[in-house]
Design an enzyme around this catalytic site. Structure first.
Site, mmCIF file in Angstrom:
data_model
loop_
_atom_site.group_PDB
_atom_site.id
_atom_site.type_symbol
_atom_site.label_atom_id
_atom_site.label_comp_id
_atom_site.label_asym_id
_atom_site.label_seq_id
_atom_site.Cartn_x
_atom_site.Cartn_y
_atom_site.Cartn_z
ATOM 1 N N ASP A 156 4.240 3.781 -5.630
ATOM 2 C CA ASP A 156 4.599 5.071 -5.373
ATOM 3 C C ASP A 156 3.990 5.909 -6.652
ATOM 4 O OD1 ASP A 156 5.693 7.660 -4.811
ATOM 5 O OD2 ASP A 156 7.743 6.805 -4.524
HETATM 6 C C1 BGC Z 1 7.515 10.225 -3.172
HETATM 7 C C2 BGC Z 1 6.753 9.514 -2.172
HETATM 8 C C3 BGC Z 1 5.349 10.335 -1.912
HETATM 9 C C4 BGC Z 1 4.429 10.367 -3.125
HETATM 10 C C5 BGC Z 1 3.133 10.928 -2.841
HETATM 11 C C6 BGC Z 1 6.373 10.401 -4.638
HETATM 12 O O1 BGC Z 1 6.931 11.207 -5.326
HETATM 13 O O2 BGC Z 1 8.595 9.219 -4.067
HETATM 14 O O3 BGC Z 1 7.443 9.242 -1.218
HETATM 15 O O4 BGC Z 1 4.801 9.626 -0.643
HETATM 16 O O5 BGC Z 1 5.218 11.112 -3.986
HETATM 17 O O6 BGC Z 1 3.307 12.295 -2.471
#
Ligand code: BGC
Length: 711
Positions: free
Chosen positions: A289
């Site tokens: 993530d």
């Molecule tokens: C979130 C993810 C997301 C990623 C990209 C993160 O803050 O937890 O679910 O896909 O950002 O935007």
């Protein structure tokens, strides 16, 4: 994991055979593909290999031309994929550089959070889960894929499959709810919809099951927080939806931000190797993530950036999102023998395998017919249908709904005409200009109504307009109050300790109730909203979640009976937030709660002697039941269940049992019912939940019609 030996079947409304876990995976290694991967790997420099492990973010707000440094990085093969490049020209330019000028001409993948629609926004995922309809989940993700791929996006960070049992958590909005079986069925449907019939179709988006794992189990519903999950819950509750997504062919998986049992997911070797690769035979790639590799430092698991990279690489995490620990330290780690070149090759191979499967080497370009597909007529129709099928009718005193079309209505409330708010969380690409609100729909349909917004946003505490609202109410037959939460009150990092109607909404409803006009409360929100304080003041409650682009027309149809709200709760609805976490598939305890033993706080005599005798597992004030249970939802007709039969009254290990029941529409209107099958393993070598969903079927019946459902 234990198998069911003795089961109690419960069909109040409820039914399926227990699916046993298998290690089968669609992604069986293909020798021709593996050869292509090995050949390409043998030609790549170390820099290029490290490049493939890099997921770079560029802001969608980049103006003017692309920075030269970025283009050069792609030219040098130092980037494997991008997220958030939402300018089509940039996508084309970067892909052209990668496939024509980089050393081995390896295409890039462009990623985006396409969560519940791209331009045409569908209900939030918790709403889609309320449809209990895998076709709705599949068609919504197919529409999203067709629209997003026209911008060059070929990878979505969805579906989110975090089981959540605590509605204080902001990301519950994005989740499939609290049940592993329902979530598994939805997970499969989402993957099939996003990925389409073939991964190399230009409209296919590779799916990313996220967040692996335990993100929804954050303590107290506080986002990013610690999760403690024992082995039994891990295998019976948290892992199954992911397994289902992998079996459906999800090409990628995202590690979660949180730690579970002391290990942050991005550094969890047991999770990413033993479970993901060995047990589930997953052969796609793992992405972190956002900065979750370097966040292992504040977690207290890595001492610095280099150590974080070492842990991530050794755990088997292929691609690092946004942080640069791999880019900065792989060479050093190789020199020090902390990771081996074979390991790097393996991590890169997983990424190349997916790129080959996507057909990017042959056809790296964007899907064509760019603009025609956005907000296409059939997409809007599907979005409206999904909003209807997701809406849950929670209360309908004296059948106040549906309203007669001649009814004079006072429309009141902060969300009746808020196009952006009704889209909900994770809707970067949805546009409010294309959104149809309830007010727009009522105008289009020439409803006899007066609109007094009264509160200008959901947290508004101003009572200045109350008088005007009360006056409008007095001049009408019915009040339709459209309230709830603005989109920003749920989603990532937006947890709430109280989950009631914010601002002065409750107060306003209480004042309106004094007019004695029936009140229909339409809720738009990212989570269940506690309505205990006002439920007796209102006549009908229609939960529409954040219903998306076509929420307005959907609400019009449901309120006036053109369509019936089709949803059932995918999550337990509490009376008060203090009951959370609250979920239907809990264990029994040695002193199960019961209405006979329940002692209410007000009935304890003054000066009572301390005693636990006769007491059970409950709250003195809030009791032990939810406001509305999992699976609950009303319609505009009534169903009767009879003739429940089991093919045998015993079931042993590896056996199946057939369950049948007759369901009859005994009301006056046609309607849809979600027949649900629950089982209980009454006695086991480990304790089991009081009830577990193992099957469901959505059936449509005309008045007087009967159907035999079987599982
Ligand atoms: C979130 C993810 C997301 C990623 C990209 C993160 O803050 O937890 O679910 O896909 O950002 O935007």
């Amino acid at each position: 994991m234990k198998k069911i030996t003795t089961i109690a079947i419960c069909i109040a409304t409820f039914l399926g055979a227990c699916k046993t876990e298998s290690n089968s995976n669609k992604n069986v290694k293909d020798p021709v593909l593996e050869k292509r991967v090995t050949n390409l790997l043998s030609k790549m420099t170390l820099d290029e290999k490290i490049g493939q492990l890099n997921l770079r973010g560029t802001s969608s707000r980049v103006r003017g031309s692309l920075p030269e440094t970025l283009k050069q990085a792609v030219r040098d093969g130092k980037v494997g994929a991008f997220l958030n490049v939402m300018n089509k020209d940039y996508v084309d330019e970067l892909q052209k550089i990668a496939t024509e000028e980089s050393p081995n001409k390896i295409p890039l993948i462009f990623a985006r959070d396409v969560i519940h629609g791209f331009k045409t926004i569908f209900p939030i995922p918790l709403g889609l889960a309320a449809s209990w309809d895998t076709e709705v989940a599949k068609s919504s993700s197919r529409v999203a894929a067709v629209e997003a791929s026209s911008f060059g996006v070929r990878w979505t960070f969805a579906p989110m499959l975090d089981i959540s049992r605590d509605s204080r958590w902001g990301r519950v909005a994005e989740s499939p709810g609290e049940d592993p079986y329902l979530a598994s069925q939805l997970g499969k449907a989402y993957v099939e919809g996003f990925q389409g019939d073939s991964l190399n179709d230009p409209t296919s988006l590779i799916a990313c099951a996220k967040h692996f794992i335990g993100y929804g189990a954050a303590i107290g519903g506080r986002d990013y927080n610690t999760a403690i999950i024992n082995k039994e819950l891990m295998h019976n509750v948290y892992l199954p939806p992911f397994k289902s997504a992998f079996d459906a062919g999800s090409q990628t998986v995202m590690t979660s931000f949180n730690e579970t049992n002391g290990i942050p997911a991005s550094g969890d070797k047991h999770l990413l190797r033993d479970i993901l690769r060995d047990k589930f035979q997953f052969d796609g790639f793992v992405v972190s993530d956002w900065n979750s590799v370097t966040e292992m430092i504040p977690h207290g698991f890595a001492k610095d950036e280099k150590h974080a990279a070492e842990i991530g690489l050794n755990a088997g995490l292929n691609m690092e999102m946004t942080s640069k620990s791999y880019e900065n330290h792989v060479k050093e780690l190789l020199n020090e023998g902390k990771v081996t070149e074979d390991q790097i090759n393996e991590l890169v191979a997983d990424i190349l395998r997916v790129k080959f499967r996507m057909g990017l080497f042959e056809n790296p370009g964007r899907a064509q017919n760019t603009t025609e597909v956005l907000y296409a007529k059939d997409h809007l129709e599907l979005a409206k249908d999904a909003a209807i099928k997701s809406s849950v009718l929670l209360k309908n005193k004296n059948n106040v709904l549906p309203l007669n079309k001649k009814t004079k209505i006072a429309v009141i409330g902060p969300l009746a005409n808020k196009p952006r708010e009704q889209l909900g969380t994770w809707t970067f690409d949805g546009e409010k200009e294309h959104t149809v609100t309830p007010i727009n729909a009522f105008q289009n349909e020439k409803v006899d109504f007066k609109f007094v917004e009264t509160l200008s946003y959901s947290r508004d505490k101003s009572e200045v307009q109350f008088k005007k609202a009360i006056q409008a109410a007095k001049q009408s037959d019915v009040i339709v109050f459209v309230g709830g939460e603005e989109a920003i009150l749920s989603g990532e990092a937006h947890s709430r300790a109280n989950i009631n109607l914010p601002g002065a909404q409750e107060k306003l409803i209480k004042e309106l109730a004094k007019t004695n006009k029936p009140i229909v409360l339409v809720i738009m929100a990212g989570r269940p909203i506690t309505i205990t304080n006002i439920v007796d003041d209102i006549d009908a409650v229609l939960m529409t979640w954040h219903p998306g682009t076509m929420g307005g027309p959907a609400i019009y149809d449901m309120i006036f009976g053109e369509k019936e709200p089709g949803g059932r709760l995918p999550i337990t609805w509490p009376k008060v937030a203090g009951q959370l976490p609250l979920f239907y598939n809990h264990k029994n305890t040695g002193r199960p709660a019961s209405s006979i033993e329940f002692v209410h706080i007000d009935s304890i005599p003054m000066g009572a002697w301390q005693s636990s005798l006769g007491n059970t597992s409950h709250y003195l004030d809030a009791g032990f039941t939810p406001h509305f249970p999992f699976g609950y939802g009303l319609g505009y007709t009534k169903f009767q269940y009879t003739n429940l039969k089991l093919s045998s009254d015993k079931i042993s290990k590896d056996q199946n049992i057939k369950v049948t029941v007759d369901v009859e529409n005994i009301g006056e209107k046609s309607g849809e019912e979600v027949v649900q099958l629950y089982v209980q393993d009454v006695v086991g070598s480990i304790t089991r939940p009081v009830k577990e969903l193992k099957g469901f079927e959505k059936i449509a019946l005309k008045s007087g019609e009967k159907k035999n459902s079987f599982f």
